[in-house]
Design a protein around this motif. Structure first.
Motif, PDB file in Angstrom:
ATOM      1  N   GLN A  70      40.132  35.575  41.040  1.00  0.00           N
ATOM      2  CA  GLN A  70      39.096  35.158  39.938  1.00  0.00           C
ATOM      3  C   GLN A  70      39.004  33.695  39.819  1.00  0.00           C
ATOM      4  O   GLN A  70      39.994  32.893  40.420  1.00  0.00           O
ATOM      5  CB  GLN A  70      39.656  35.719  38.563  1.00  0.00           C
ATOM      6  CG  GLN A  70      39.855  37.175  38.469  1.00  0.00           C
ATOM      7  CD  GLN A  70      40.359  37.567  36.905  1.00  0.00           C
ATOM      8  OE1 GLN A  70      40.881  36.746  36.138  1.00  0.00           O
ATOM      9  NE2 GLN A  70      40.185  38.803  36.788  1.00  0.00           N
ATOM     10  N   GLU A  82      40.038  27.488  36.586  1.00  0.00           N
ATOM     11  CA  GLU A  82      41.257  27.924  37.095  1.00  0.00           C
ATOM     12  C   GLU A  82      41.102  28.999  38.037  1.00  0.00           C
ATOM     13  O   GLU A  82      40.182  29.910  38.015  1.00  0.00           O
ATOM     14  CB  GLU A  82      41.983  28.832  35.896  1.00  0.00           C
ATOM     15  CG  GLU A  82      43.339  29.392  36.414  1.00  0.00           C
ATOM     16  CD  GLU A  82      44.123  30.012  35.241  1.00  0.00           C
ATOM     17  OE1 GLU A  82      45.256  29.661  34.908  1.00  0.00           O
ATOM     18  OE2 GLU A  82      43.463  30.929  34.619  1.00  0.00           O
ATOM     19  N   LYS A 116      46.834  37.772  42.233  1.00  0.00           N
ATOM     20  CA  LYS A 116      47.873  38.703  42.207  1.00  0.00           C
ATOM     21  C   LYS A 116      48.445  38.908  43.546  1.00  0.00           C
ATOM     22  O   LYS A 116      47.791  39.356  44.353  1.00  0.00           O
ATOM     23  CB  LYS A 116      47.861  39.869  41.417  1.00  0.00           C
ATOM     24  CG  LYS A 116      47.529  39.446  39.872  1.00  0.00           C
ATOM     25  CD  LYS A 116      47.521  40.877  39.133  1.00  0.00           C
ATOM     26  CE  LYS A 116      47.029  40.885  37.536  1.00  0.00           C
ATOM     27  NZ  LYS A 116      48.025  40.000  36.849  1.00  0.00           N
ATOM     28  N   SER A 161      43.175  32.104  40.119  1.00  0.00           N
ATOM     29  CA  SER A 161      44.176  32.863  39.935  1.00  0.00           C
ATOM     30  C   SER A 161      43.972  34.059  40.963  1.00  0.00           C
ATOM     31  O   SER A 161      42.991  34.648  41.236  1.00  0.00           O
ATOM     32  CB  SER A 161      44.418  33.384  38.817  1.00  0.00           C
ATOM     33  OG  SER A 161      43.447  34.402  38.102  1.00  0.00           O
ATOM     34  N   TRP A 211      44.930  28.677  49.155  1.00  0.00           N
ATOM     35  CA  TRP A 211      43.716  29.208  48.549  1.00  0.00           C
ATOM     36  C   TRP A 211      42.610  28.642  49.735  1.00  0.00           C
ATOM     37  O   TRP A 211      42.911  27.562  50.369  1.00  0.00           O
ATOM     38  CB  TRP A 211      43.381  28.214  47.249  1.00  0.00           C
ATOM     39  CG  TRP A 211      44.446  28.453  46.147  1.00  0.00           C
ATOM     40  CD1 TRP A 211      45.314  27.612  45.993  1.00  0.00           C
ATOM     41  CD2 TRP A 211      44.486  29.486  45.497  1.00  0.00           C
ATOM     42  NE1 TRP A 211      46.143  28.065  44.922  1.00  0.00           N
ATOM     43  CE2 TRP A 211      45.671  29.516  44.704  1.00  0.00           C
ATOM     44  CE3 TRP A 211      43.651  30.954  45.456  1.00  0.00           C
ATOM     45  CZ2 TRP A 211      45.919  30.341  43.494  1.00  0.00           C
ATOM     46  CZ3 TRP A 211      44.082  31.553  44.264  1.00  0.00           C
ATOM     47  CH2 TRP A 211      45.148  31.444  43.460  1.00  0.00           C
ATOM     48  N   LYS A 255      53.407  39.240  41.154  1.00  0.00           N
ATOM     49  CA  LYS A 255      53.332  37.846  40.235  1.00  0.00           C
ATOM     50  C   LYS A 255      51.698  37.331  40.347  1.00  0.00           C
ATOM     51  O   LYS A 255      51.167  37.606  41.122  1.00  0.00           O
ATOM     52  CB  LYS A 255      54.058  36.878  41.006  1.00  0.00           C
ATOM     53  CG  LYS A 255      55.717  37.277  40.833  1.00  0.00           C
ATOM     54  CD  LYS A 255      56.537  35.962  41.268  1.00  0.00           C
ATOM     55  CE  LYS A 255      58.122  36.520  41.110  1.00  0.00           C
ATOM     56  NZ  LYS A 255      58.825  35.257  41.110  1.00  0.00           N
ATOM     57  N   THR A 256      51.643  36.683  39.356  1.00  0.00           N
ATOM     58  CA  THR A 256      50.028  35.783  39.381  1.00  0.00           C
ATOM     59  C   THR A 256      50.486  34.456  39.753  1.00  0.00           C
ATOM     60  O   THR A 256      51.146  33.795  39.208  1.00  0.00           O
ATOM     61  CB  THR A 256      49.581  35.908  37.897  1.00  0.00           C
ATOM     62  OG1 THR A 256      49.256  37.213  37.630  1.00  0.00           O
ATOM     63  CG2 THR A 256      48.023  35.291  38.046  1.00  0.00           C
ATOM     64  N   VAL A 257      49.684  34.129  40.549  1.00  0.00           N
ATOM     65  CA  VAL A 257      49.580  32.614  41.136  1.00  0.00           C
ATOM     66  C   VAL A 257      48.326  31.994  40.820  1.00  0.00           C
ATOM     67  O   VAL A 257      47.335  32.596  40.500  1.00  0.00           O
ATOM     68  CB  VAL A 257      49.873  32.581  42.670  1.00  0.00           C
ATOM     69  CG1 VAL A 257      51.160  33.035  43.077  1.00  0.00           C
ATOM     70  CG2 VAL A 257      48.691  33.344  43.470  1.00  0.00           C
ATOM     71  N   SER A 258      48.335  30.631  40.311  1.00  0.00           N
ATOM     72  CA  SER A 258      47.201  30.118  39.839  1.00  0.00           C
ATOM     73  C   SER A 258      46.970  28.668  40.277  1.00  0.00           C
ATOM     74  O   SER A 258      48.120  28.160  40.763  1.00  0.00           O
ATOM     75  CB  SER A 258      47.105  30.265  38.566  1.00  0.00           C
ATOM     76  OG  SER A 258      48.078  29.711  37.843  1.00  0.00           O
ATOM     77  N   ASN A 259      45.861  27.971  40.332  1.00  0.00           N
ATOM     78  CA  ASN A 259      45.714  26.656  40.317  1.00  0.00           C
ATOM     79  C   ASN A 259      44.470  26.345  39.649  1.00  0.00           C
ATOM     80  O   ASN A 259      43.626  26.866  39.015  1.00  0.00           O
ATOM     81  CB  ASN A 259      45.539  26.355  41.761  1.00  0.00           C
ATOM     82  CG  ASN A 259      46.063  24.960  42.006  1.00  0.00           C
ATOM     83  OD1 ASN A 259      46.122  23.993  41.400  1.00  0.00           O
ATOM     84  ND2 ASN A 259      46.487  24.538  43.491  1.00  0.00           N
TER      85      ASN A 259
END
Length: 379
Positions: A163, A183, A187, A185, A200, A224-228
């Motif tokens: 997303q 953002e 999973k 993100s 990414w 787990k959710t990863v994001s930046n």
């Protein structure tokens, strides 16, 4: 010959750090309460009466799962207990099922027992045995062999639910000094404990923010959710994806699209003009007014919504809604449009008109007006 055959069993991936099973060089000892160990029947005839070895273990003794759980692979601890009945130094050797592995020694200042340990690491499957042998000058007795069976399997890894938030945006991009925050993100789901490395992938199909992958470690199966976060001060349309670098062979997430239009709309130059042919106004002969204003955006394409309001002595000095509209800017770069609306009154009126930008909100403008119904020039 036995040693060479075992090396061929190990393969290149199984060669370890300090010996064929990657022993940790430093030997560790732990003092325990004195016990009397019984030598194995095969070693009884040669056992030294002052020293015995027992309780050989390999931990884990059985394992099936990912072996990519550390910089060197899955750690195996080997341990055994040495018991003496007088002060002495005991020299010993760790023995794999192929023969000698590595040596060590432990000193006793008094009768008692100590546990000696070592470690090896596996990145590929292996089944075998380990034992501890006392030095020949001490009788050469051995512990019972402790077996281990390690099956290295790569866990299933899935990357999903990519997303970008906001996915679609039109408005000012001055939310922060760096611009409008977006953002990203996704999973990551694994079927067994493992470490996953990912990057990414930006709209130019390049790793972002740099080529170096990021790691996330799972101590158990799960998600787990990863994001930046990235920032925009100018318009951009594109996609973002998550790519698993390690383990290899995992499919990228689906691309998540985003469309950011950075506009800074402003309203100015509100004016009015009497357009009817009546010299005076009254019932059946209203004063007709055409209202105009200028809308400007810093960049496009974009759509700016606006609303007209009026406040006068006829509205008890409260703002009253006149109407709304949208200005569509189809080009890129700075642009300007003139918007218009109409208003009519059959009575004398003194007040203000205003335009308010509603989406995206950036400001408003207003202008005074006067209609006396005695002349058409008193605006």
């Amino acid at each position: 010959m036995r040693r060479s055959a075992f090396l061929r069993r190990l393969g290149t991936a199984g060669v370890l750090l300090a010996g064929l099973l990657l022993a940790v060089p430093a030997q560790q000892t732990t003092a325990q309460a004195a016990v009397t160990a019984t030598p194995t029947p095969s070693a009884a005839a040669t056992a030294n009466p002052y020293v015995t070895a027992s309780d050989m273990k390999v931990t884990p003794s059985t394992y099936t799962g990912s072996c990519q759980v550390g910089p060197y692979g899955l750690e195996h601890i080997v341990s055994a207990t040495i018991t003496v009945s007088k002060p002495m130094t005991v020299n010993y050797s760790w023995m794999a099922d192929y023969g000698f592995w590595t040596a060590g020694s432990v000193t006793f200042d008094a009768p008692g027992s100590k546990t000696v340990i070592n470690a090896f690491y596996r990145t590929t499957s292996l089944k075998g045995t380990m034992r501890l042998k006392l030095a020949d000058e001490l009788g050469g007795a051995e512990t019972e062999a402790a077996s281990f069976d390690t099956v290295c399997t790569e866990p299933e890894v899935i990357a999903s639910q990519m997303q970008v938030t906001p996915a679609a945006y039109t408005g000012p991009c001055n939310e922060t000094q760096s611009g409008l925050a977006h953002e990203v993100s996704a999973k990551i789901t694994v079927s067994a404990p493992t470490t996953v490395k990912y990057v990414w992938i930006n709209p130019e199909n390049q790793p972002w923010p740099d080529p170096n992958p990021v790691s996330v470690t799972f101590d158990a199966p799960g998600t787990k959710t990863v994001s930046n976060v990235f920032f925009r001060t100018t318009s951009l349309r594109g996609t973002m994806r998550l790519r698993i670098v390690e383990p290899a062979g995992v499919a990228d997430t689906q691309a998540a699209s985003f469309d950011t239009v950075c506009v800074k709309p402003t309203v100015s130059d509100i004016s009015k003009q009497r357009t009817d042919e009546n010299e005076v106004c009254g019932p059946g002969a209203p004063a007709e007014l055409t209202l105009t204003a200028k809308l400007a955006v810093a960049d496009g394409p974009s759509t700016v919504d606006y609303r007209w309001y009026r406040k006068s002595n006829q509205t008890r000095n409260q703002w009253v809604y006149l109407g709304a509209g949208s200005a569509v800017f189809t080009s890129t770069g700075a642009q300007e449009k003139t918007i218009t609306t109409r208003y009519s009154t059959s009575v004398s009126e003194n007040g203000y008109f205003k335009v308010e930008l509603s989406s995206p909100y950036q400001g408003l403008g207003q202008s005074a007006f006067l209609v006396s119904c005695s002349t058409k020039n008193d605006l």
